[in-house]
Design a protein around this motif. Structure first.
Motif, short mmCIF file in Angstrom:
data_model
loop_
_atom_site.label_atom_id
_atom_site.label_comp_id
_atom_site.label_asym_id
_atom_site.label_seq_id
_atom_site.Cartn_x
_atom_site.Cartn_y
_atom_site.Cartn_z
N TYR A 80 0.86 -1.18 0.00
CA TYR A 80 0.00 0.00 0.00
C TYR A 80 0.90 1.22 0.00
N ASP A 81 0.77 2.05 -1.03
CA ASP A 81 1.64 3.21 -1.16
C ASP A 81 0.83 4.50 -1.19
N VAL A 82 1.44 5.55 -0.67
CA VAL A 82 0.83 6.88 -0.67
C VAL A 82 1.22 7.60 -1.96
N PRO A 83 0.27 8.16 -2.69
CA PRO A 83 0.60 8.90 -3.91
C PRO A 83 1.37 10.17 -3.59
N ALA A 84 1.99 10.75 -4.61
CA ALA A 84 2.67 12.03 -4.45
C ALA A 84 1.68 13.09 -3.99
N SER A 85 2.16 14.04 -3.19
CA SER A 85 1.27 15.06 -2.62
C SER A 85 0.56 15.87 -3.70
N ALA A 86 1.19 16.02 -4.86
CA ALA A 86 0.56 16.77 -5.95
C ALA A 86 -0.69 16.08 -6.47
N LEU A 87 -0.84 14.79 -6.19
CA LEU A 87 -1.99 14.03 -6.66
C LEU A 87 -3.05 13.82 -5.59
N ALA A 88 -2.83 14.37 -4.40
CA ALA A 88 -3.67 14.05 -3.25
C ALA A 88 -5.15 14.36 -3.47
N ALA A 89 -5.47 15.38 -4.25
CA ALA A 89 -6.87 15.73 -4.46
C ALA A 89 -7.59 14.73 -5.36
N CYS A 90 -6.82 13.98 -6.16
CA CYS A 90 -7.43 13.10 -7.16
C CYS A 90 -7.18 11.61 -6.93
N VAL A 91 -6.02 11.26 -6.38
CA VAL A 91 -5.67 9.86 -6.18
C VAL A 91 -5.57 9.59 -4.68
N THR A 92 -6.30 8.56 -4.22
CA THR A 92 -6.36 8.30 -2.79
C THR A 92 -5.32 7.30 -2.31
N GLY A 93 -4.81 6.45 -3.19
CA GLY A 93 -3.82 5.47 -2.77
C GLY A 93 -3.56 4.45 -3.86
N TYR A 94 -2.44 3.71 -3.69
CA TYR A 94 -2.09 2.63 -4.60
C TYR A 94 -2.11 1.32 -3.80
N ALA A 95 -3.00 0.41 -4.14
CA ALA A 95 -3.09 -0.89 -3.47
C ALA A 95 -2.59 -1.97 -4.42
#
Length: 378
Positions: free
Chosen positions: A101-116
């Motif tokens: 489980y990875d956290v997306p880059a902060s620039a994507l925080a509004a659109c991408v919630t996570g990588y599973a």
């Protein structure tokens, strides 16, 4: 073709340089691929390490099961996270099965919630149930055929790249080993990526090529196939999707505030939500169905149930209902919601195939602080 502004959300139909020359088959970009994703994919295709990808594109190979060029073999995928502080035990599922489980880059925080990332070394059929969720993109690497059972639909031989709309009930996935990558999308991310109302995609799973042209989807898959480490998946996706979503559309700010209110435990009344957002009931309803795919009341009830169910599941045996939301009148009220969202009682559901569901709840909570996609906090 008339050039459009870079900030335009309109999806264009362009090709890489020389793609229109007679005999060229390297059509990479088409309708449905945002401008900056297209640029990133062009760079990926030209990268010297991606010779296999260029051969696949030039030969016109399909994105289906015949394309099995993945370098990330399942037995080499270690699982884990890019988030510091999470305990390694949170990502161990069982023998031969792991999670990342990875956290997306902060620039994507509004659109991408996570990588599973789900990893299964076995090739025997395996079924797993998952909870209702927000929209997502699912990519299959080094994987066998996958079948999805969602409400009354059965989707056999799932494409390697699919786009899922929001789901209103638990769904069952049958896999045969390999690596599955889930890219969680927020309500805002859905609109900025597709430009379509989420209501039209409720409980729908469609090939990603219906949003992006086949060449762009092949480039996305090819970039991941060229990796040899599952820890490199998140950085690669960050690069591909960096600035890849269209500009925030009208209503995005209200949608962000609504997303936060949905998770507020003492808010279960639509009129109260409208008052806090400063919107009339009708405007709120349109906003909710466009961004989230369902009415506000449904969003509130779904979040309440999943919040309560994940707590209940974590408590284990003996069965107790002390952790359910205080707005429930009692256990019978909670059980009625379980029939609506799970299709069974919580206890019967928990006895079914939930190996990866339980692992996902544990890993997601360890990395992102929320046990389920629907409960994601911004």
């Amino acid at each position: 073709m008339r050039a459009l502004p870079r900030s335009s959300p309109t999806f264009l139909n362009r090709t890489v340089a020389g793609a229109n020359r007679r005999g060229s088959r390297r059509r990479v970009i088409g309708v449905g691929a945002p401008i900056c994703i297209r640029a990133a994919l062009r760079l990926a295709i030209r990268h010297p390490d991606n010779a296999a990808l260029r051969r696949n594109l030039s030969s016109g190979r399909a994105t289906g099961w015949q394309w099995r060029n993945a370098n990330i073999l399942v037995d080499h995928a270690a699982g884990g996270t890019n988030s510091p502080g999470a305990t390694p035990g949170a990502f161990v599922v069982s023998a031969g099965k792991r999670m990342r489980y990875d956290v997306p880059a902060s620039a994507l925080a509004a659109c991408v919630t996570g990588y599973a990332i789900y990893i299964d070394e076995g090739r025997a059929p395996l079924a797993n149930w998952f909870l209702p969720a927000q929209p997502m993109i699912v990519l299959l690497l080094d994987a066998g055929p996958v079948t999805v059972h969602l409400r009354k639909q059965t989707i056999a031989d799932l494409d390697r790249a699919t786009l899922w709309g929001p789901t209103s009930q638990a769904f069952r996935i049958e896999t045969r080993g390999g690596i599955s990558v889930g890219i969680g999308l927020s309500a805002e991310g859905w609109i900025r990526l597709t430009g379509r109302s989420a209501k039209d995609a409720l409980d729908q799973v469609t090939p990603l090529v219906q949003t992006m042209q086949p060449g762009a989807v092949q480039a996305l898959l090819g970039t991941l196939d060229a990796l040899d480490d599952d820890a490199a998946i998140a950085p690669a996706l960050d690069r591909l999707f960096s600035d890849g979503f269209g500009p925030a559309p009208r209503g995005a700010d209200s949608a962000r505030r609504l997303a936060k209110l949905i998770l507020t435990e003492d808010v279960i009344n639509v009129a109260r939500v409208a008052e806090r957002l400063g919107l009339d009931i009708w405007t709120l309803g349109r906003l909710s169905t466009r961004y989230f795919g369902m009415p506000v009341k449904s969003l509130l009830l779904r979040a309440r149930f999943i919040r309560s169910f994940t707590r209940w599941l974590a408590d284990g045996e003996p069965v107790s209902y002390h952790g359910i939301d205080e707005s429930y009148h009692g256990a019978s009220h909670f059980l009625r919601d379980a029939a609506r969202y799970l299709g069974s009682t919580p206890r019967r559901f928990a006895k079914q195939e939930t190996t990866f569901l339980r692992a996902s709840i544990r890993a997601r909570h360890a990395v992102l602080g929320a046990a389920a996609h629907v409960l994601h906090r911004f």
